[in-house]
Scaffold this active site. Structure first.
Site, short mmCIF file in Angstrom:
data_model
loop_
_atom_site.label_atom_id
_atom_site.label_comp_id
_atom_site.label_asym_id
_atom_site.label_seq_id
_atom_site.Cartn_x
_atom_site.Cartn_y
_atom_site.Cartn_z
N ASP A 98 30.78 9.70 -4.24
CA ASP A 98 31.25 9.96 -3.01
C ASP A 98 30.01 10.34 -2.05
OD1 ASP A 98 33.24 11.58 -1.15
OD2 ASP A 98 34.30 11.75 -2.79
N ASP A 201 32.63 9.93 3.04
CA ASP A 201 33.59 10.85 3.49
C ASP A 201 33.42 11.16 4.72
OD1 ASP A 201 34.79 13.58 2.20
OD2 ASP A 201 33.19 14.37 3.60
N GLU A 258 36.15 6.72 4.43
CA GLU A 258 37.37 7.54 4.65
C GLU A 258 37.33 7.57 6.24
OE1 GLU A 258 39.30 12.05 4.00
OE2 GLU A 258 37.13 11.70 4.47
N HIS A 330 42.75 13.28 -3.48
CA HIS A 330 42.65 14.83 -3.78
C HIS A 330 42.90 15.60 -2.61
CE1 HIS A 330 39.23 13.52 -1.59
NE2 HIS A 330 38.64 14.74 -1.61
N ASP A 331 43.04 15.34 -1.50
CA ASP A 331 43.31 16.04 -0.52
C ASP A 331 44.71 16.07 -0.07
OD1 ASP A 331 40.82 16.43 0.22
OD2 ASP A 331 40.58 14.73 1.41
O1 ISL Z 1 42.43 15.43 9.74
C1 ISL Z 1 41.46 14.57 9.04
C2 ISL Z 1 41.18 13.43 9.93
O2 ISL Z 1 41.95 13.32 10.95
C3 ISL Z 1 40.99 15.14 7.79
O3 ISL Z 1 41.87 14.52 7.08
C4 ISL Z 1 39.43 14.97 7.49
O4 ISL Z 1 39.31 13.72 7.82
C5 ISL Z 1 39.79 14.94 5.81
O5 ISL Z 1 39.89 16.19 5.78
C6 ISL Z 1 38.22 14.68 5.61
O6 ISL Z 1 38.45 14.76 4.27
C7 ISL Z 1 37.11 14.95 3.44
O7 ISL Z 1 35.87 15.76 3.86
C8 ISL Z 1 36.35 17.00 3.65
C9 ISL Z 1 36.69 17.33 2.25
O8 ISL Z 1 37.20 18.76 2.39
C10 ISL Z 1 37.77 16.39 1.73
O9 ISL Z 1 37.89 16.70 0.56
C11 ISL Z 1 37.34 15.17 1.81
O10 ISL Z 1 38.16 14.14 1.25
C12 ISL Z 1 35.15 17.91 3.94
O11 ISL Z 1 33.86 17.10 3.34
#
Ligand code: ISL
Ligand code: CA
Length: 558
Positions: A98, A201, A258, A330-331
């Site tokens: 990551d 990320d 992402e 994981h989110d």
């Molecule tokens: O709302 C979002 C985008 O429109 C969010 O989903 C955001 O982009 C997302 O939460 C990002 O996630 C990543 O970064 C975060 C972390 O908490 C997550 O686990 C990770 O996947 C901060 O590093």
């Protein structure tokens, strides 16, 4: 389209904290992952994305990194990491880490130095502004985890810094070329160690709308969702192009972004032949029904919404490049608990959802436990949640007037902790994940739902996923399933999700996305049944008679 080394592979996400604990401290670790490499090979995956294992205070479970060049002792050592990369490679598996570079931890040395001397070089690594009590903040954006994006700089009551996520995750200032160079150096250091690439990320957030300014408030806290500024921001492509040229391109590394809120006209720049990323996740299904005002106002997607979103994403990207297709990560809550109707837990329905997603054009990503049909945990109490996002959403729901019971019910459906409960290896206490006490409670269904109960059992969800992976890798159908175009079939027929993959051959993927039988007209005569999530398939010359939740993958005449 240029062919790439990773196109035909299946990827798998490991959330290290919850995968396998080798030393009984209740926390999954790298030695645990190493011990499961043969399992991953048996499943057939060839790219493994590890969520962060760098040193971290764990305010956001490792997405707050305090040293980009290390391994957190909870997870192991750098020797373990090197061993993992080498042993994975022996098994034909590339390890992807990551890359969290929108922000670091407030315990990172850069931030410590910025606090010591905000006007010095490290002050320029962050967004620091002067501010006095009573003045308006530089902007009214709401951070992803709630509250304003600004926090007082430790030791400096008259200064504040910007954080898009948690206050322990200060944003890095990508406008500063010195910062960018530090990041590229670090990426290449890892690629030199033999890493296959990175999952990147929250990357769209690296470009801020400057100078900072307010938007109309969208809740009664006077703040506005930070996504609102992303829609107005230009120029992220310039940073990302530079990053790719300075790093990934030099190694032919795999990179998956992402990416949220991207503009359609930018897709070729992002994932085209010479795009700055190899691939990006398709989040269009995940966004269905989500209400920015809070989880308590969100609704679960229907089969029709799911189908239309998936088809739209496929059409939007068409042959520009490869999306990375997921039902969960994981989110997110578990896909089978989110996209199937509440209470529907049959193996058939789980396989239907998995198969429909897996066979879309793009790179399939499985999230650990998906291959077993792991479900959301039920019966959460507030104290059992660990995730900062969940705790914030609970407060949001209370402030909106929900009772504590209603708020708990709402966040239980969406909590990121649903995906983070430990992997269910077997029925022993600790689920084969740990001999100690797991850091996050197990899903009590592990006694029935676990790998040991499914491995080698014909008809299990696990064996179905193995067949999917094998089919996509097969000499006969691989070319078609990897590169063939996606052509929706009878897209207007309710609760039917069917599409053709047209390449060397023509493969029809037909799913009856409901608990009632349904007939489907065939686009062409049947040649061969390739996969079926039930024991039999009822077909005559022109029609498939699909049973409830039936998924059939067949070759038809081209
Ligand atoms: O709302 C979002 C985008 O429109 C969010 O989903 C955001 O982009 C997302 O939460 C990002 O996630 C990543 O970064 C975060 C972390 O908490 C997550 O686990 C990770 O996947 C901060 O590093
Ligand atoms: Ca451990």
């Amino acid at each position: 389209m240029q062919r790439k080394w990773w196109h035909g592979k299946t990827a798998y996400q490991i959330y290290p904290k919850s995968f396998c604990d080798s030393n009984g401290d209740g926390i999954g670790d790298l030695r645990g992952v190493i011990s499961k490499l043969d399992y991953l090979r048996e499943l057939g995956v060839e790219i493994v994305w590890l969520s962060p294992v760098y040193p971290s205070p764990m305010a956001d479970q490792g997405y707050d990194i305090s040293d980009y060049y290390g391994i957190d002792p909870r997870f192991g050592t750098m020797d373990d990491m090197d061993e993992l990369i080498a042993k994975a490679r022996e098994r034909g598996i590339s390890i992807v880490m990551d890359l969290v570079v929108n922000h670091c931890s407030d315990e990172h040395e850069w931030f410590r130095r910025a606090c010591e001397d905000p006007d010095g070089p490290y002050g320029q690594f962050f967004y620091i502004r002067d501010w006095h009590e009573g003045e308006p903040l530089p902007c009214n954006w709401r951070s992803y985890f709630g509250g304003p994006c600004w926090e007082t700089l430790p030791g400096h009551p008259d200064k504040i810094y910007f954080h898009a996520f948690h206050k322990k995750q200060p944003d890095l200032n990508w406008e500063n070329p010195k910062l960018r160079r530090e990041i590229y150096k670090m990426i290449n250091w890892w690629l030199d160690r033999g890493l296959g690439g990175f999952r990147i990320d929250a990357i769209i957030n690296i470009k801020k709308l400057l100078p900072f300014r307010d938007f109309p408030a969208d809740r009664d806290d006077g703040l506005c969702a930070i996504q609102r500024m992303l829609a107005e921001t230009e120029g992220v492509n310039v940073f990302l192009r530079e990053m790719a040229d300075e790093t990934f391109c030099l190694y032919d590394a795999f990179s998956v972004g992402e990416v949220f809120n991207e503009k359609t006209e930018d897709l070729p720049l992002i994932i085209g032949d010479d795009g700055y990323f190899s691939s990006m996740f398709d989040f269009s299904e995940h966004l269905l029904g989500l209400d920015r005002r809070g989880w308590h106002l969100s609704h679960l997607p229907t089969a029709e919404e799911y189908k239309q979103a998936a088809f739209a994403a496929q059409a939007r990207v068409a042959d520009i490049g490869f999306l990375s297709n997921i039902i969960e990560n994981h989110d997110e809550p578990r896909g089978v608990s989110h996209y199937l109707p509440q209470g529907e837990r049959s193996d058939a329905a789980k396989k239907l959802l998995g198969g429909l997603n897996f066979l879309l054009r793009g790179l399939p990503f499985l999230y650990q436990g998906q291959e077993l049909g792991m479900e959301n945990r039920t019966g959460w109490t507030l104290g059992e949640f660990d995730d900062v996002n969940t705790l914030d959403q609970y407060e949001v729901a209370l402030r909106a007037g929900l009772t504590p019971e209603q708020a708990l019910r709402a966040v239980s459906l969406y909590s990121r902790d649903n995906a983070r409960t430990p992997f269910q290896w077997d029925a022993s206490p600790g689920a084969g994940f740990t001999t100690g006490t797991p850091w996050l409670p197990l899903n009590p269904n592990y006694r029935e739902l676990n790998l040991a109960a499914q491995r080698g059992r014909e008809g299990s969800v696990y064996e179905f996923y193995r067949s999917l992976i094998a089919l996509r890798k097969s000499g006969e159908y691989g070319e078609t399933l990897v590169y063939g175009e996606t052509v929706p079939w009878l897209a207007e027929q309710r609760n039917l999700m069917a599409y053709l993959r047209r390449g060397e051959r023509t493969v029809l993927v037909a799913g009856n996305f409901q608990g009632e039988p349904q007939d489907m007209r065939l686009p062409a005569p049947l040649r061969k049944l390739l996969l079926n999530n039930l024991e039999t398939l009822d077909a005559d010359g022109e029609t498939l008679h699909l049973a409830p939740w039936q998924l059939a993958v067949v070759e038809v005449e081209g």
